[in-house]
Design an enzyme around this catalytic site. Structure first.
Site, PDB file in Angstrom:
ATOM      1  N   TYR A 174       0.906  -1.375  -0.521  1.00 38.67           N
ATOM      2  CA  TYR A 174      -0.042  -0.364   0.186  1.00 38.67           C
ATOM      3  C   TYR A 174       0.455   0.840   0.147  1.00 38.67           C
ATOM      4  CZ  TYR A 174      -3.161  -2.581   1.970  1.00 38.67           C
ATOM      5  OH  TYR A 174      -4.689  -4.220   1.427  1.00 38.67           O
ATOM      6  N   ARG A 183      -7.619 -12.256  -1.351  1.00 41.76           N
ATOM      7  CA  ARG A 183      -8.510 -10.727  -1.517  1.00 41.76           C
ATOM      8  C   ARG A 183      -9.232 -10.955  -2.014  1.00 41.76           C
ATOM      9  NH1 ARG A 183      -5.891  -6.592  -0.435  1.00 41.76           N
ATOM     10  NH2 ARG A 183      -6.477  -5.567  -2.362  1.00 41.76           N
ATOM     11  N   TRP A 199     -12.745  -9.156   3.691  1.00 42.61           N
ATOM     12  CA  TRP A 199     -14.117  -8.483   3.916  1.00 42.61           C
ATOM     13  C   TRP A 199     -14.987  -9.321   3.955  1.00 42.61           C
ATOM     14  CZ3 TRP A 199     -13.383  -4.598   7.659  1.00 42.61           C
ATOM     15  CH2 TRP A 199     -11.917  -3.707   7.298  1.00 42.61           C
ATOM     16  N   TRP A 239      -8.800   6.521   6.140  1.00 43.33           N
ATOM     17  CA  TRP A 239      -9.182   5.780   7.357  1.00 43.33           C
ATOM     18  C   TRP A 239      -7.830   5.962   8.245  1.00 43.33           C
ATOM     19  CZ3 TRP A 239     -13.494   1.733   8.163  1.00 43.33           C
ATOM     20  CH2 TRP A 239     -13.351   0.588   7.755  1.00 43.33           C
ATOM     21  N   ASP A 240      -6.785   4.879   7.297  1.00 41.03           N
ATOM     22  CA  ASP A 240      -5.904   4.527   7.941  1.00 41.03           C
ATOM     23  C   ASP A 240      -5.393   5.907   8.361  1.00 41.03           C
ATOM     24  OD1 ASP A 240      -6.699   2.855   5.936  1.00 41.03           O
ATOM     25  OD2 ASP A 240      -4.864   2.012   6.175  1.00 41.03           O
ATOM     26  N   ASP A 262     -14.172  -3.629   1.812  1.00 38.35           N
ATOM     27  CA  ASP A 262     -14.007  -3.300   0.099  1.00 38.35           C
ATOM     28  C   ASP A 262     -15.630  -4.280  -0.056  1.00 38.35           C
ATOM     29  OD1 ASP A 262     -12.292  -1.320   0.603  1.00 38.35           O
ATOM     30  OD2 ASP A 262     -10.605  -2.259  -0.637  1.00 38.35           O
ATOM     31  N   GLN A 322     -13.191   8.203   1.659  1.00 46.26           N
ATOM     32  CA  GLN A 322     -12.926   6.796   2.468  1.00 46.26           C
ATOM     33  C   GLN A 322     -14.490   7.546   4.020  1.00 46.26           C
ATOM     34  OE1 GLN A 322      -9.562   4.751   3.395  1.00 46.26           O
ATOM     35  NE2 GLN A 322      -9.966   3.052   2.369  1.00 46.26           N
ATOM     36  N   GLU A 331      -2.259  -7.024   9.142  1.00 48.44           N
ATOM     37  CA  GLU A 331      -4.335  -6.219   8.652  1.00 48.44           C
ATOM     38  C   GLU A 331      -5.852  -7.497   9.134  1.00 48.44           C
ATOM     39  OE1 GLU A 331      -3.671  -6.538   4.321  1.00 48.44           O
ATOM     40  OE2 GLU A 331      -5.495  -4.853   4.479  1.00 48.44           O
TER      41      GLU A 331
HETATM   42  C1  9WN Z   1      -8.120  -0.208  -1.590  1.00 46.83           C
HETATM   43  C2  9WN Z   1      -4.949   0.313   3.028  1.00 46.83           C
HETATM   44  C3  9WN Z   1      -6.503  -0.010   2.058  1.00 46.83           C
HETATM   45  C4  9WN Z   1      -7.726   0.015   3.533  1.00 46.83           C
HETATM   46  C5  9WN Z   1      -9.281  -1.028   2.872  1.00 46.83           C
HETATM   47  C6  9WN Z   1      -9.180  -1.861   2.633  1.00 46.83           C
HETATM   48  C7  9WN Z   1      -7.440  -1.819   2.109  1.00 46.83           C
HETATM   49  C8  9WN Z   1      -7.557  -1.035  -1.369  1.00 46.83           C
HETATM   50  C9  9WN Z   1      -6.942  -2.163  -1.281  1.00 46.83           C
HETATM   51  O1  9WN Z   1      -6.219  -1.166   2.070  1.00 46.83           O
HETATM   52  O2  9WN Z   1      -8.304  -1.213   0.448  1.00 46.83           O
HETATM   53  O3  9WN Z   1      -8.594   1.209  -1.138  1.00 46.83           O
HETATM   54  O4  9WN Z   1      -6.480  -2.176  -2.487  1.00 46.83           O
HETATM   55  O5  9WN Z   1      -7.068  -3.661  -0.981  1.00 46.83           O
HETATM   56  O6  9WN Z   1      -9.929  -2.476   2.442  1.00 46.83           O
HETATM   57  O7  9WN Z   1      -9.663  -0.018   4.378  1.00 46.83           O
HETATM   58  O8  9WN Z   1      -8.003   1.492   3.938  1.00 46.83           O
HETATM   59  O9  9WN Z   1      -5.059  -0.708   4.206  1.00 46.83           O
END
Ligand code: 9WN
Length: 430
Positions: free
Chosen positions: A34, A201, A358, A40-41, A168, A111, A401
């Protein structure tokens, strides 16, 4: 090992993770996968940093707000690194030059707005009026934007993409997502499955729809009218988080000598919308699909439907129902063969998949929202129980996570920032 040694160990590990994920301009959600500042993170990280490094916490919040669009929307990702090692990256979102876009590369959707609540916690730990003067008006603009553009009359907050929910691939989106356009399989260049087993995923089919919606949104510079949005989904979870954030924003305005009256009115209206979402048949708060005009019965089986507890938006009878579902071994609670909760989907649901993102795993942030809700309702024993349960899960398995409800095994990204940050906060709430 004594409790205090375990707690000290957790604190040290959590601090190490936040330091390790610190890229200077922002704290990444995890060490890999990421590369950007997620909305929100960043707010949840701010809560953790409030306990160990308030100046760094303020920096994190200010950086997120540098991604704010001119109309007030705070985006779901700020791409400080301009990298394409995440899909879909800045080249796909392509916000550069769009009217009202910030100068930094961002996404065109939002978000769950946890930021006001995070800043309230930060302010309680380390007051800084100069900082509030900078951030509170910006958050007010964001909340106003949500109120103006994402609510039909007095309904739930409408999200235009499952990514806006933060949860998601929750099964509650399946029907609405299935009706959305699908991008070409060949247009996907997924990076996530290089880091995490595909079985943990969202599926390729999900991603084709995610991209399909993104492409449609991009055609209107991410600002379609509510009635024109291809995916328009009234989300109980998002609405609950905003309702709580509005209350916290009112509190913050108070520190600046203002009443925050507009926020209070918005909060009342959001809480009323949550009340209207209560379905006496399923005894749950149900999401609403704006494209069909119908409540989404499947949302009764998803944990986000319990978040009105966090908003303070449930009456005593509804609260009792939520607490029961939270601990019920057949629903979201721990059971003999599956000792970890709260599961993101009820275990009795045919859609429950214990290892897929999720759709079943346990998430530290969802547990944290519920701990906060229980505390607000004065249910301190229940709150302590869930708090200790979550800390136990993290202490045994590391700061991941998400977690497998049967084994407690950590999944997804290791050394995950919000799990570390919320561990620091939960340690203070024990
Ligand atoms: C898409 C970063 C984010 C969280 C989300 C989580 C995941 C992204 C992804 O990761 O989402 O935004 O690529 O899967 O679902 O809640 O903010 O941690």
């Amino acid at each position: 090992m004594t409790a205090s040694i375990i707690q000290r160990g957790l604190r040290t590990t959590a601090e190490g993770i936040l330091t390790g994920n610190d890229r200077g301009t922002y704290i990444a959600p995890g060490p890999h996968q990421y590369p950007g500042q997620w909305n929100w993170d960043a707010a949840l990280v701010t809560i953790g940093l409030a306990h160990i490094d308030p100046p760094r916490a303020r920096h994190e919040a200010l950086q997120l707000l540098r991604g704010q669009w001119r109309d007030g929307m705070v985006p779901h990702i700020v791409f400080w690194d301009q990298t394409e090692s995440y899909f879909p990256g800045p080249g796909v979102w392509n916000t550069e030059g769009m009217a009202g876009a910030p100068t930094v590369a961002v996404t065109g959707i939002s978000q769950p707005p946890v930021l006001a609540s995070a800043i309230r916690i930060l302010h309680e730990r380390d007051p800084d009026i100069g900082f509030l003067e900078r951030v509170v008006p910006a958050i007010e603009e964001w909340h106003c934007w949500l109120d103006k553009h994402r609510r039909r009359r007095s309904g739930l907050v409408t999200i235009f993409h499952p990514w806006e929910s933060g949860t998601d691939n929750s099964p509650r989106f399946d029907d609405a997502l299935g009706r959305a356009p699908k991008a070409d399989r060949a247009s996907l260049s997924r990076e996530d499955t290089r880091h995490v087993p595909p079985a943990q995923r969202p599926t390729t089919d999900d991603y084709q729809h995610y991209l399909g919606i993104l492409e449609t949104l991009r055609q209107s510079d991410y600002r379609p009218e509510l009635d024109a949005a291809i995916f328009a989904y009234g989300d109980v979870g998002f609405t609950s988080i905003l309702a709580r954030a509005e209350l916290d924003l009112v509190e913050l305005w108070g520190h600046l000598g203002e009443t925050g009256a507009a926020g209070r009115m918005r909060e009342r209206s959001l809480t009323a919308a949550l009340g209207d979402a209560w379905d006496p048949a399923t005894r749950r708060f149900l999401d609403q699909d704006l494209r069909t005009g119908k409540p989404v019965t499947g949302s009764a089986e998803c944990l986000s439907g319990l978040l009105p507890l966090y908003a303070g938006g449930s009456d005593p009878d509804q609260t009792a129902e939520i607490v029961n579902a939270l601990w019920d071994p057949g629903q979201f609670g721990p059971s003999e063969d599956s000792p970890w909760g709260a599961t993101s989907v009820a275990k009795t649901s045919p859609l429950f998949e214990p290892a897929r993102y999720w759709r079943g795993p346990v998430w530290a942030n969802m547990n944290w929202f519920l701990v906060r809700g229980l505390q607000t309702e004065g249910l301190h024993e229940e709150a302590a129980r869930l708090c200790n349960h979550t800390l136990d899960l993290v202490a045994r398995n590391g700061m991941f996570e998400y977690y497998h409800p049967r084994t407690g095994q950590g999944m997804g990204s290791r050394d995950f920032s919000w799990t570390a940050a919320l561990t620091l906060d939960l340690l203070e709430r024990q």
